[in-house]
Design an enzyme around this catalytic site. Structure first.
Site, PDB file in Angstrom:
ATOM      1  N   ASP A 158       0.944  -0.917  -0.008  1.00  0.00           N
ATOM      2  CA  ASP A 158       0.083  -0.170  -0.234  1.00  0.00           C
ATOM      3  C   ASP A 158       0.994   1.312   0.026  1.00  0.00           C
ATOM      4  O   ASP A 158       1.791   1.282   0.603  1.00  0.00           O
ATOM      5  CB  ASP A 158      -0.913  -0.041   1.210  1.00  0.00           C
ATOM      6  CG  ASP A 158      -2.234   0.551   0.995  1.00  0.00           C
ATOM      7  OD1 ASP A 158      -2.414   1.258  -0.006  1.00  0.00           O
ATOM      8  OD2 ASP A 158      -3.056   0.751   2.037  1.00  0.00           O
TER       9      ASP A 158
ATOM     10  N   ASN B  45     -10.406  -3.012  -6.627  1.00  0.00           N
ATOM     11  CA  ASN B  45      -9.819  -2.005  -7.367  1.00  0.00           C
ATOM     12  C   ASN B  45     -10.079  -1.713  -8.826  1.00  0.00           C
ATOM     13  O   ASN B  45      -9.600  -0.775  -9.384  1.00  0.00           O
ATOM     14  CB  ASN B  45      -8.139  -2.621  -7.520  1.00  0.00           C
ATOM     15  CG  ASN B  45      -7.541  -2.706  -6.239  1.00  0.00           C
ATOM     16  OD1 ASN B  45      -6.465  -3.225  -6.068  1.00  0.00           O
ATOM     17  ND2 ASN B  45      -7.584  -1.681  -5.316  1.00  0.00           N
TER      18      ASN B  45
HETATM   19  C1  FPP Z   1      -1.500   0.064  -3.458  1.00  0.00           C
HETATM   20  O1  FPP Z   1      -1.187   1.294  -3.665  1.00  0.00           O
HETATM   21  C2  FPP Z   1      -1.027  -0.702  -4.961  1.00  0.00           C
HETATM   22  C3  FPP Z   1      -1.831  -1.542  -5.786  1.00  0.00           C
HETATM   23  C4  FPP Z   1      -3.219  -1.516  -5.957  1.00  0.00           C
HETATM   24  C5  FPP Z   1      -1.071  -2.018  -7.036  1.00  0.00           C
HETATM   25  C6  FPP Z   1       0.138  -2.965  -6.719  1.00  0.00           C
HETATM   26  C7  FPP Z   1       0.757  -3.350  -7.549  1.00  0.00           C
HETATM   27  C8  FPP Z   1       2.292  -3.596  -7.882  1.00  0.00           C
HETATM   28  C9  FPP Z   1       3.242  -2.966  -6.938  1.00  0.00           C
HETATM   29  C10 FPP Z   1       2.736  -4.210  -9.122  1.00  0.00           C
HETATM   30  C11 FPP Z   1       3.089  -5.386  -8.762  1.00  0.00           C
HETATM   31  C12 FPP Z   1       3.484  -6.349 -10.004  1.00  0.00           C
HETATM   32  C13 FPP Z   1       3.309  -7.513 -10.010  1.00  0.00           C
HETATM   33  C14 FPP Z   1       3.467  -8.256 -11.356  1.00  0.00           C
HETATM   34  C15 FPP Z   1       2.509  -8.323  -8.829  1.00  0.00           C
HETATM   35  P1  FPP Z   1      -2.276   2.390  -3.641  1.00  0.00           P
HETATM   36  O2  FPP Z   1      -2.274   2.736  -5.370  1.00  0.00           O
HETATM   37  O3  FPP Z   1      -3.480   2.052  -3.175  1.00  0.00           O
HETATM   38  O4  FPP Z   1      -1.586   3.675  -2.931  1.00  0.00           O
HETATM   39  P2  FPP Z   1      -2.224   4.977  -2.276  1.00  0.00           P
HETATM   40  O5  FPP Z   1      -2.985   4.125  -1.170  1.00  0.00           O
HETATM   41  O6  FPP Z   1      -0.946   5.651  -1.681  1.00  0.00           O
HETATM   42  O7  FPP Z   1      -3.449   5.413  -3.054  1.00  0.00           O
END
Ligand code: FPP
Length: 249
Positions: free
Chosen positions: A23, A71
């Protein structure tokens, strides 16, 4: 970076299976005046590093929550970018991961993902099926309640067809119908960015999992931060609902 286990960690008491909720990618990017997708790109690098670190330090399984059933409600451009990122990473990293002995699996409802991503998922899972260095599971379009509901339906269908009696339905049978059938339960969950929730991740599987929350944003979660999480884990007393062994005699 150092690939050997830090000397203050006990190799006998490492978590064997670690789950991560990655996160804070968006906030990491926004704080740098970058588009949110730059945070996901950096987050993917962090995950790759963590996978290598787990392997180097003798941890046998890592499960990452890459995309939840919720998501899809994000802006279309961000969802599209994430789908492309997963596909591109699989295509680009597969050979190296295979060479390093990584077995890749996916959990979640994969049937609604873009067809080209489904093809990469199938290819990478099939190619790495017999690898043994570390089991890397990626949760994509995953939701734990949906997983449990799906298992209930499968069990109900078996009962309806007369292939199973109600008395035969027990915990281990339900477990066999989860996406995670035949895998160990996580010993440690790490969630970054200060959020302290499970967000519908592995609810059944994490009944006895130790939780570790840190304010560090996912793209900044490096080996030093992981080391701290493991130190915290090793300071815990895991009793699984029982009285501490040394006190129960
Ligand atoms: C949450 O941060 C992150 C995600 C929903 C995406 C996670 C995906 C990756 C790190 C890529 C990984 C790749 C593979 C192949 C597994 P957020 O966007 O919710 O952050 P925020 O809370 O600050 O908005």
């Amino acid at each position: 970076m150092n690939s050997t286990l830090p000397p203050d960690l006990n190799p006998q008491h490492l978590p064997q299976h670690i789950a991560v909720i990655m996160d804070g990618n968006g906030r990491w990017a926004t704080s740098r005046r970058l588009p949110r997708i730059a945070g996901h790109r950096q987050g993917a690098k962090t995950l790759k590093e963590l996978l290598r670190c787990c392997k180097d330090w003798g941890i046998s399984a890592l499960t990452a929550y890459a995309f939840s059933t919720e998501n899809w409600r994000r802006p279309t451009e961000e969802v599209d970018f994430l789908m492309l990122l997963f596909e591109r990473l699989l295509r680009r990293e597969l050979a190296q991961m295979h060479q390093e002995g990584v077995r890749i699996s996916f959990i979640g409802d994969l049937s609604v993902l873009p067809k080209s991503l489904q093809a990469e998922i199938e290819r990478s899972s099939a190619q790495t099926r017999n690898n043994q260095a570390i089991h890397f599971t990626v949760a994509v379009n995953y939701g734990s309640r949906n997983e449990i509901m799906r298992a209930c339906r499968q069990v109900a269908e078996l009962v309806q067809r007369g292939e199973l009696t109600v008395e035969e339905v027990n915990e281990s049978l339900v477990e066999k119908h989860l996406y995670t059938a035949n895998t160990s339960e996580p010993d440690l969950l790490i969630r970054t960015s200060g959020e302290m929730r499970l967000s519908n991740f592995l609810l059944w599987q994490m009944a006895y999992t130790e939780m570790y929350f840190t304010d560090i944003l996912w793209p900044d979660f490096n080996r030093a931060a992981f080391h701290q999480a493991l130190l915290s884990y090793q300071g815990r007393d895991r009793r699984f609902g029982q009285v501490k062994a040394s006190l129960s005699a």
